[in-house]
Design a protein around this motif. Structure first.
Motif, PDB file in Angstrom:
ATOM      1  N   ALA A 240       0.849  -1.194   0.000  1.00  0.00           N
ATOM      2  CA  ALA A 240       0.000   0.000   0.000  1.00  0.00           C
ATOM      3  C   ALA A 240       0.882   1.241   0.000  1.00  0.00           C
ATOM      4  N   PHE A 241       0.477   2.225  -0.766  1.00  0.00           N
ATOM      5  CA  PHE A 241       1.222   3.482  -0.882  1.00  0.00           C
ATOM      6  C   PHE A 241       0.313   4.629  -0.473  1.00  0.00           C
ATOM      7  N   PHE A 242       0.807   5.447   0.471  1.00  0.00           N
ATOM      8  CA  PHE A 242       0.016   6.597   0.904  1.00  0.00           C
ATOM      9  C   PHE A 242       0.938   7.640   1.507  1.00  0.00           C
ATOM     10  N   ASN A 243       0.710   8.909   1.163  1.00  0.00           N
ATOM     11  CA  ASN A 243       1.469  10.024   1.721  1.00  0.00           C
ATOM     12  C   ASN A 243       2.974   9.838   1.524  1.00  0.00           C
ATOM     13  N   ASN A 244       3.333   9.342   0.326  1.00  0.00           N
ATOM     14  CA  ASN A 244       4.725   9.142  -0.092  1.00  0.00           C
ATOM     15  C   ASN A 244       5.430   7.982   0.605  1.00  0.00           C
ATOM     16  N   PHE A 245       4.721   7.213   1.414  1.00  0.00           N
ATOM     17  CA  PHE A 245       5.304   6.043   2.070  1.00  0.00           C
ATOM     18  C   PHE A 245       4.805   4.771   1.377  1.00  0.00           C
ATOM     19  N   GLY A 246       5.686   3.794   1.302  1.00  0.00           N
ATOM     20  CA  GLY A 246       5.297   2.496   0.767  1.00  0.00           C
ATOM     21  C   GLY A 246       5.388   1.447   1.861  1.00  0.00           C
ATOM     22  N   TYR A 247       4.348   0.620   1.989  1.00  0.00           N
ATOM     23  CA  TYR A 247       4.261  -0.381   3.058  1.00  0.00           C
ATOM     24  C   TYR A 247       4.123  -1.770   2.453  1.00  0.00           C
ATOM     25  N   TYR A 248       5.034  -2.666   2.830  1.00  0.00           N
ATOM     26  CA  TYR A 248       5.009  -4.040   2.348  1.00  0.00           C
ATOM     27  C   TYR A 248       4.638  -4.987   3.490  1.00  0.00           C
ATOM     28  N   VAL A 249       3.858  -6.009   3.175  1.00  0.00           N
ATOM     29  CA  VAL A 249       3.526  -7.054   4.143  1.00  0.00           C
ATOM     30  C   VAL A 249       3.608  -8.399   3.435  1.00  0.00           C
ATOM     31  N   VAL A 250       4.300  -9.360   4.045  1.00  0.00           N
ATOM     32  CA  VAL A 250       4.329 -10.734   3.553  1.00  0.00           C
ATOM     33  C   VAL A 250       3.886 -11.639   4.696  1.00  0.00           C
ATOM     34  N   VAL A 251       2.811 -12.405   4.462  1.00  0.00           N
ATOM     35  CA  VAL A 251       2.301 -13.363   5.447  1.00  0.00           C
ATOM     36  C   VAL A 251       2.781 -14.748   5.040  1.00  0.00           C
ATOM     37  N   PHE A 252       3.359 -15.481   5.985  1.00  0.00           N
ATOM     38  CA  PHE A 252       3.838 -16.845   5.763  1.00  0.00           C
ATOM     39  C   PHE A 252       2.936 -17.785   6.571  1.00  0.00           C
TER      40      PHE A 252
END
Length: 366
Positions: free
Chosen positions: A351-363
């Motif tokens: 997800a990208f918002f307010n110039n930040f990028g957030y990554y999530v990986v669920v195992f």
């Protein structure tokens, strides 16, 4: 007896003795016991009680300690609160990551011997010390610490300082403190059927039109997906590239590829959106959810669950974020998750918002 007869008898005696002499004794030998050749002493490795199920992770050579002049100076300038601005609302008891952006305005180079430490007011569960990364004079660095909000609703604050390798506190602007000031609020009630609003041009990923579980979580299974309302965007290309980078890394280590699962991807995307809209840098959701409860909300029946998360400004590329997890020395479980044989499937969210990028990986594994 005449002299002539005497010498005749003497000669006869000598000849008789020569003819009857015993064999000469063998030369006396020094008695030295026969010993086996001296062997080179090689230590036998101790018997392992458990054979690791995964290859040994790659080890990055230890970073050399920079040489600073004896009279170099230490000082810093506060640039920005990257995450958790003053008086941000944080759910009671939740974990969050506070990040300050500072500039090295001195003449000493900072390295891991320089640390961020708690100074006064509330500690909020901060570790004893957070080592800084290599920062040369004039450079800017982000310093992050994972904290836990109080259970008490209201305003809370904590103060932190940077110490040099000798334990001396560094000057920051006209002060010496960095602070976190939050307003603790009651946890948000779980809303499994929440809807996220993607921004214009959002990639059409399974969760881009809303974080809605395939099957509602069972009663008592805990919070599901958090309500998010910011106009975050997703990126299908980044999502697939993260999965590919992880599986390429596993192939390099002789491990089978993870299978990308749609339900796990839904859970990962829901948390990525929550992180983006609520400025979170932790596994705890704004509604108190956890990786396991979010996976349950997706309808996936898991016997084991774990998660990697990352957020930054500007966003890292998919390859960079996987490399960051691979080489993270403060939390080696990031790399262990990438190389695990315990988990069989993954889900990826971005997800990208307010110039930040957030990554999530669920195992997870069924």
């Amino acid at each position: 007896m005449s002299t002539k007869a005497f010498w005749f008898c003497l000669l006869a005696g000598i000849l008789l003795l020569s003819g009857c002499s015993l064999p000469a004794a063998a030369p006396t030998a020094t008695m030295t016991p026969t010993l086996p050749p001296t062997a080179t002493m090689t230590a036998v490795p101790p018997t392992a009680t458990e054979i690791p199920s995964t290859p040994t992770p790659e080890v990055t050579p230890t970073e050399a300690i920079p040489t600073n002049l004896p009279d170099c100076t230490n000082s810093a300038k506060f640039i920005d609160d990257v995450t958790v601005k003053d008086d941000s609302e944080i759910p009671a008891g939740s974990t969050f990551t506070k990040t300050w952006r500072v500039q090295n305005t001195g003449t000493c180079t900072w390295w891991a011997g320089y640390t961020l430490t708690h100074y006064s007011a509330e500690r909020m569960g901060a570790p004893d010390a957070v080592p800084l990364t290599l920062t040369r004079p004039g450079e800017v660095v982000d310093i992050s610490v994972e904290l836990t909000a109080s259970q008490a609703v209201g305003k809370h604050e904590g103060y932190f300082v940077i110490k040099n390798p000798s334990g001396l506190i560094m000057k920051i602007d006209n002060d010496s403190r960095l602070w976190v000031k939050i307003t603790v609020v009651k946890g948000v009630t779980a809303t499994p059927s929440s809807t996220a609003t993607p921004g214009s041009g959002a990639a059409a990923t399974p969760a881009s039109s809303g974080a809605q579980p395939a099957n509602p979580p069972a009663a008592g299974s805990g919070p599901g997906y958090a309500t998010v309302t910011c106009a975050y965007t997703t990126d299908a290309a980044r999502v697939s590239q993260v999965a590919q980078a992880i599986n390429d890394y596993r192939a390099q280590n002789g491990l089978p590829a993870y299978t990308v699962n749609a339900q796990l991807s839904e859970a990962a995307q829901a948390h990525a959106a929550d992180m983006a809209c609520n400025q979170l840098f932790s596994h705890g959701g704004s509604n108190g959810s956890t990786p396991r409860t979010r996976v349950a909300a997706s309808g996936y029946a898991a016997s084991a669950v774990t998660e990697n998360v990352y957020g930054s400004y500007p966003p890292l590329t998919p390859e960079q974020v996987v490399l960051w997890w691979r080489t993270d020395r403060q939390d080696i479980t990031h790399n262990q998750n990438l190389l695990s044989s315990k988990y069989k499937e993954i889900g990826v969210g971005y997800a990208f918002f307010n110039n930040f990028g957030y990554y999530v990986v669920v195992f997870a594994t069924p």
